[in-house]
Write an enzyme that holds these catalytic residues in place. Structure first.
Site, PDB file in Angstrom:
ATOM      1  N   SER A 174      41.482   5.337 -56.830  1.00  0.00           N
ATOM      2  CA  SER A 174      41.337   6.770 -56.539  1.00  0.00           C
ATOM      3  C   SER A 174      41.570   7.065 -55.070  1.00  0.00           C
ATOM      4  O   SER A 174      41.835   8.206 -54.703  1.00  0.00           O
ATOM      5  CB  SER A 174      39.903   7.225 -56.823  1.00  0.00           C
TER       6      SER A 174
ATOM      7  N   HIS B 228      48.327   6.331 -60.102  1.00  0.00           N
ATOM      8  CA  HIS B 228      47.010   6.956 -60.223  1.00  0.00           C
ATOM      9  C   HIS B 228      46.987   7.917 -61.408  1.00  0.00           C
ATOM     10  O   HIS B 228      47.528   9.026 -61.332  1.00  0.00           O
ATOM     11  CB  HIS B 228      46.695   7.686 -58.902  1.00  0.00           C
TER      12      HIS B 228
ATOM     13  N   GLU C 228      49.881  10.417 -60.329  1.00  0.00           N
ATOM     14  CA  GLU C 228      50.154  10.521 -58.894  1.00  0.00           C
ATOM     15  C   GLU C 228      50.693   9.153 -58.459  1.00  0.00           C
ATOM     16  O   GLU C 228      49.988   8.143 -58.581  1.00  0.00           O
ATOM     17  CB  GLU C 228      48.841  10.860 -58.169  1.00  0.00           C
TER      18      GLU C 228
ATOM     19  N   ASN D  47      42.737  13.602 -54.680  1.00  0.00           N
ATOM     20  CA  ASN D  47      41.334  13.575 -54.251  1.00  0.00           C
ATOM     21  C   ASN D  47      41.107  14.141 -52.858  1.00  0.00           C
ATOM     22  O   ASN D  47      39.979  14.487 -52.507  1.00  0.00           O
ATOM     23  CB  ASN D  47      40.777  12.158 -54.369  1.00  0.00           C
TER      24      ASN D  47
HETATM   25  C1  LIG Z   1      38.747  10.905 -59.683  1.00  0.00           C
HETATM   26  C2  LIG Z   1      40.212  10.690 -59.683  1.00  0.00           C
HETATM   27  O1  LIG Z   1      40.675   9.780 -58.981  1.00  0.00           O
HETATM   28  C3  LIG Z   1      41.184  11.501 -60.405  1.00  0.00           C
HETATM   29  C4  LIG Z   1      40.698  12.228 -61.614  1.00  0.00           C
HETATM   30  O2  LIG Z   1      40.831  11.761 -62.713  1.00  0.00           O
HETATM   31  S1  LIG Z   1      39.973  13.693 -61.314  1.00  0.00           S
HETATM   32  C5  LIG Z   1      39.593  14.315 -62.904  1.00  0.00           C
HETATM   33  C6  LIG Z   1      40.789  14.980 -63.554  1.00  0.00           C
HETATM   34  N1  LIG Z   1      40.394  15.505 -64.820  1.00  0.00           N
HETATM   35  C7  LIG Z   1      39.966  16.770 -64.978  1.00  0.00           C
HETATM   36  O3  LIG Z   1      39.962  17.554 -64.037  1.00  0.00           O
HETATM   37  C8  LIG Z   1      39.487  17.109 -66.360  1.00  0.00           C
HETATM   38  C9  LIG Z   1      39.017  18.545 -66.451  1.00  0.00           C
HETATM   39  N2  LIG Z   1      38.594  18.821 -67.826  1.00  0.00           N
HETATM   40  C10 LIG Z   1      39.477  19.091 -68.820  1.00  0.00           C
HETATM   41  O4  LIG Z   1      40.679  19.182 -68.617  1.00  0.00           O
HETATM   42  C11 LIG Z   1      38.896  19.300 -70.179  1.00  0.00           C
HETATM   43  O5  LIG Z   1      37.540  19.687 -70.029  1.00  0.00           O
HETATM   44  C12 LIG Z   1      38.997  18.053 -71.120  1.00  0.00           C
HETATM   45  C13 LIG Z   1      40.476  17.806 -71.457  1.00  0.00           C
HETATM   46  C14 LIG Z   1      38.391  16.807 -70.489  1.00  0.00           C
HETATM   47  C15 LIG Z   1      38.214  18.316 -72.388  1.00  0.00           C
HETATM   48  O6  LIG Z   1      38.690  19.489 -72.952  1.00  0.00           O
HETATM   49  P1  LIG Z   1      37.717  20.530 -73.668  1.00  0.00           P
HETATM   50  O7  LIG Z   1      38.583  21.558 -74.286  1.00  0.00           O
HETATM   51  O8  LIG Z   1      36.690  20.930 -72.688  1.00  0.00           O
HETATM   52  O9  LIG Z   1      36.942  19.666 -74.735  1.00  0.00           O
HETATM   53  P2  LIG Z   1      37.408  19.063 -76.111  1.00  0.00           P
HETATM   54  O10 LIG Z   1      37.758  20.143 -77.097  1.00  0.00           O
HETATM   55  O11 LIG Z   1      36.312  18.134 -76.475  1.00  0.00           O
HETATM   56  O12 LIG Z   1      38.688  18.223 -75.776  1.00  0.00           O
HETATM   57  C16 LIG Z   1      40.021  18.721 -75.775  1.00  0.00           C
HETATM   58  C17 LIG Z   1      40.915  17.630 -76.275  1.00  0.00           C
HETATM   59  O13 LIG Z   1      40.908  16.530 -75.370  1.00  0.00           O
HETATM   60  C18 LIG Z   1      40.591  15.314 -76.085  1.00  0.00           C
HETATM   61  N3  LIG Z   1      39.718  14.486 -75.268  1.00  0.00           N
HETATM   62  C19 LIG Z   1      38.609  14.879 -74.613  1.00  0.00           C
HETATM   63  N4  LIG Z   1      38.084  13.836 -73.947  1.00  0.00           N
HETATM   64  C20 LIG Z   1      38.872  12.778 -74.190  1.00  0.00           C
HETATM   65  C21 LIG Z   1      38.852  11.433 -73.777  1.00  0.00           C
HETATM   66  N5  LIG Z   1      37.907  10.953 -72.961  1.00  0.00           N
HETATM   67  N6  LIG Z   1      39.853  10.617 -74.203  1.00  0.00           N
HETATM   68  C22 LIG Z   1      40.811  11.064 -75.032  1.00  0.00           C
HETATM   69  N7  LIG Z   1      40.881  12.341 -75.450  1.00  0.00           N
HETATM   70  C23 LIG Z   1      39.922  13.173 -75.036  1.00  0.00           C
HETATM   71  C24 LIG Z   1      39.850  15.728 -77.309  1.00  0.00           C
HETATM   72  O14 LIG Z   1      40.104  14.811 -78.356  1.00  0.00           O
HETATM   73  C25 LIG Z   1      40.377  17.117 -77.600  1.00  0.00           C
HETATM   74  O15 LIG Z   1      41.477  17.118 -78.464  1.00  0.00           O
HETATM   75  P3  LIG Z   1      41.296  17.476 -80.023  1.00  0.00           P
HETATM   76  O16 LIG Z   1      40.039  18.272 -80.202  1.00  0.00           O
HETATM   77  O17 LIG Z   1      42.536  18.202 -80.333  1.00  0.00           O
HETATM   78  O18 LIG Z   1      41.216  16.128 -80.645  1.00  0.00           O
HETATM   79  N1  LIG Z   2      36.531   7.605 -63.161  1.00  0.00           N
HETATM   80  C1  LIG Z   2      37.563   8.365 -62.895  1.00  0.00           C
HETATM   81  O1  LIG Z   2      37.586   9.569 -63.201  1.00  0.00           O
HETATM   82  C2  LIG Z   2      38.778   7.778 -62.213  1.00  0.00           C
HETATM   83  C3  LIG Z   2      38.743   6.476 -61.700  1.00  0.00           C
HETATM   84  N2  LIG Z   2      39.874   5.962 -61.101  1.00  0.00           N
HETATM   85  C4  LIG Z   2      39.864   4.618 -60.550  1.00  0.00           C
HETATM   86  O2  LIG Z   2      40.059   3.693 -61.624  1.00  0.00           O
HETATM   87  C5  LIG Z   2      39.385   2.464 -61.330  1.00  0.00           C
HETATM   88  C6  LIG Z   2      38.429   2.130 -62.464  1.00  0.00           C
HETATM   89  O3  LIG Z   2      37.496   3.184 -62.593  1.00  0.00           O
HETATM   90  P1  LIG Z   2      36.649   3.410 -63.944  1.00  0.00           P
HETATM   91  O4  LIG Z   2      37.490   3.068 -65.128  1.00  0.00           O
HETATM   92  O5  LIG Z   2      36.023   4.731 -63.810  1.00  0.00           O
HETATM   93  O6  LIG Z   2      35.525   2.256 -63.755  1.00  0.00           O
HETATM   94  P2  LIG Z   2      34.679   1.493 -64.865  1.00  0.00           P
HETATM   95  O7  LIG Z   2      33.472   0.982 -64.161  1.00  0.00           O
HETATM   96  O8  LIG Z   2      34.533   2.330 -66.088  1.00  0.00           O
HETATM   97  O9  LIG Z   2      35.638   0.243 -65.269  1.00  0.00           O
HETATM   98  C7  LIG Z   2      35.926  -0.846 -64.454  1.00  0.00           C
HETATM   99  C8  LIG Z   2      36.111  -2.081 -65.351  1.00  0.00           C
HETATM  100  O10 LIG Z   2      36.660  -3.134 -64.564  1.00  0.00           O
HETATM  101  C9  LIG Z   2      35.954  -4.338 -64.915  1.00  0.00           C
HETATM  102  N3  LIG Z   2      36.111  -5.295 -63.822  1.00  0.00           N
HETATM  103  C10 LIG Z   2      35.404  -5.390 -62.662  1.00  0.00           C
HETATM  104  N4  LIG Z   2      35.901  -6.390 -61.911  1.00  0.00           N
HETATM  105  C11 LIG Z   2      36.919  -6.964 -62.599  1.00  0.00           C
HETATM  106  C12 LIG Z   2      37.820  -8.036 -62.348  1.00  0.00           C
HETATM  107  N5  LIG Z   2      37.764  -8.753 -61.234  1.00  0.00           N
HETATM  108  N6  LIG Z   2      38.740  -8.339 -63.307  1.00  0.00           N
HETATM  109  C13 LIG Z   2      38.817  -7.637 -64.445  1.00  0.00           C
HETATM  110  N7  LIG Z   2      37.996  -6.592 -64.740  1.00  0.00           N
HETATM  111  C14 LIG Z   2      37.059  -6.263 -63.826  1.00  0.00           C
HETATM  112  C15 LIG Z   2      34.536  -3.864 -65.148  1.00  0.00           C
HETATM  113  O11 LIG Z   2      33.835  -4.841 -65.876  1.00  0.00           O
HETATM  114  P3  LIG Z   2      32.206  -4.891 -65.788  1.00  0.00           P
HETATM  115  O12 LIG Z   2      31.700  -3.581 -66.257  1.00  0.00           O
HETATM  116  O13 LIG Z   2      31.904  -6.022 -66.715  1.00  0.00           O
HETATM  117  O14 LIG Z   2      31.889  -5.155 -64.350  1.00  0.00           O
HETATM  118  C16 LIG Z   2      34.796  -2.589 -65.940  1.00  0.00           C
HETATM  119  O15 LIG Z   2      34.964  -2.865 -67.328  1.00  0.00           O
HETATM  120  C17 LIG Z   2      38.704   2.644 -59.970  1.00  0.00           C
HETATM  121  O16 LIG Z   2      39.576   2.167 -58.968  1.00  0.00           O
HETATM  122  C18 LIG Z   2      38.579   4.167 -59.870  1.00  0.00           C
HETATM  123  O17 LIG Z   2      38.515   4.642 -58.551  1.00  0.00           O
HETATM  124  C19 LIG Z   2      41.048   6.664 -61.046  1.00  0.00           C
HETATM  125  C20 LIG Z   2      41.128   7.919 -61.590  1.00  0.00           C
HETATM  126  C21 LIG Z   2      39.979   8.590 -62.167  1.00  0.00           C
END
Ligand SMILES: CC(=O)CC(=O)SCCNC(=O)CCNC(=O)[C@H](O)C(C)(C)COP(=O)(O)OP(=O)(O)OC[C@H]1O[C@@H](n2cnc3c(N)ncnc32)[C@H](O)[C@@H]1OP(=O)(O)O
Ligand SMILES: NC(=O)C1=CN([C@@H]2O[C@H](COP(=O)(O)OP(=O)(O)OC[C@H]3O[C@@H](n4cnc5c(N)ncnc54)[C@H](OP(=O)(O)O)[C@@H]3O)[C@@H](O)[C@H]2O)C=CC1
Length: 283
Positions: A119, A140, A152, A190
């Protein structure tokens, strides 16, 4: 270069989603994790989402079977020895990630591209620990991976044009849209998203409004699908704090200081949805 065989490392919320979209798009996928239990959990999540897709008519049973046939799980990193592309999605920790990249550099074929789903950690620094820095890149994905269109793509200063091109083409094959950005703290996604989330936490901290009210303002007033605090819980409060720290340290600018309340929640183990409690309580 044509990518056919892929390894995804880390079967958590991101890794499982990434493995699913690659397998759905016809790639041969090995999902790797250190813990067998995490692999089984990741696989169960994938199966649940595929079944949901069948129920909703987005795919048929044959597509589901083909997707599962394209997917295998392994706890051995050595199985990356025939992969064209590896996507690392382990915990957001530089020491863990660099160790994984150093091992992959030894294990994978010379032509393989090594990508990170980080991230916020610097791709340039990750590339520098390998002997193939021009083949290291940020890929990403956004959470939830099967739903969100964006990938990304982050170019380290060392990343070659050929590597970028292969990754952009691969993202297209996943039916995603690649957006090219350069390697600066927080990249683009981010850099923009996290200060908004941090500001929402400050608003709670300062008693401006309750979390529900802040989320309602952003959903109804700005058409965001989730409010910032619900989204923070969904991403993981530890991940949010980590990203703010990377921005704060990377730019040396106080405008990125993490809110003390965010830090307090993380220290309490209130990590959001994944731990059952964050700004909201989950069962
Ligand atoms: C931190 C980082 O590095 C980067 C990031 O990822 S930042 C985060 C970026 N993501 C966002 O901003 C998500 C914002 N939220 C959303 O877009 C929506 O709330 C959402 C798509 C997550 C859920 O949508 P919603 O309309 O509120 O709920 P919901 O009706 O339950 O879901 C919509 C569809 O998405 C699907 N869905 C929801 N969560 C899911 C998941 N975890 N995995 C797979 N599919 C999923 C559902 O199956 C649903 O489709 P159907 O009902 O047609 O099967
Ligand atoms: N959460 C989010 O919304 C987002 C997260 N990311 C990025 O994605 C990455 C993963 O995040 P996320 O999926 O949320 O984290 P989680 O904690 O859900 O998953 C990480 C997984 O990696 C496993 N793991 C740890 N160390 C090792 C290793 N050395 N070899 C193999 N597997 C390992 C962990 O196992 P165990 O649990 O057994 O330690 C766990 O199953 C991070 O870099 C995060 O910043 C990017 C976009 C969005």
């Amino acid at each position: 270069m044509a990518v056919e065989k892929v390894m995804v490392i880390g079967a958590g919320q991101m890794g499982a989603g990434i493995a699913q979209v690659f397998a759905q798009s016809g790639f041969q996928v090995k999902l790797n994790d250190i813990a067998e239990e995490s692999l089984q959990k990741g696989l169960a999540t994938i199966e649940k989402h595929l079944s949901r897709n069948v129920e909703k008519g987005r795919m048929d049973e044959a597509d589901k079977t083909n997707t599962l046939n394209n997917l295998e799980t392994t706890t051995s990193l050595n199985e990356a020895n025939d992969c064209d592309l590896v996507i690392e999605a382990v915990v957001e920790n530089m020491d863990v990630k660099t160790k994984v990249f150093q091992q992959l550099d030894q294990i994978t074929p010379k032509h393989a591209i090594l990508a990170s789903n980080t991230s916020s950690l610097p791709i340039t620094d990750i590339a520098a620990v390998t002997e193939r820095p021009e083949q290291v890149i940020g890929m990403h994905f956004m959470n939830p991976v099967p739903v969100m269109k964006l990938v990304e793509v982050i170019r380290a200063i060392q990343t070659s044009d050929e590597t970028y091109q292969t990754i952009a083409e691969t993202a297209e094959k996943l039916n995603k849209t690649a957006v090219e950005v350069n390697d600066y703290p927080g990249f683009a996604a981010n850099r923009v998203l996290m200060p908004m989330i941090n500001e929402a936490v400050y608003a709670v901290f300062e008693g401006v409004a309750e979390p529900e009210a802040i989320d309602e303002v952003m959903k109804l007033g700005m058409n965001h699908p989730m409010g910032p605090l619900q989204l923070a819980d969904f991403i993981g409060l530890d991940t949010c704090l980590y990203i703010m720290e990377v921005l704060h340290e990377g730019f040396g600018d106080s405008k990125y200081r993490p809110c003390p309340l965010l830090r307090k929640y993380v220290n309490a183990g209130w990590l959001g949805k994944k731990s059952g409690r964050g700004f909201y309580v989950y069962e």
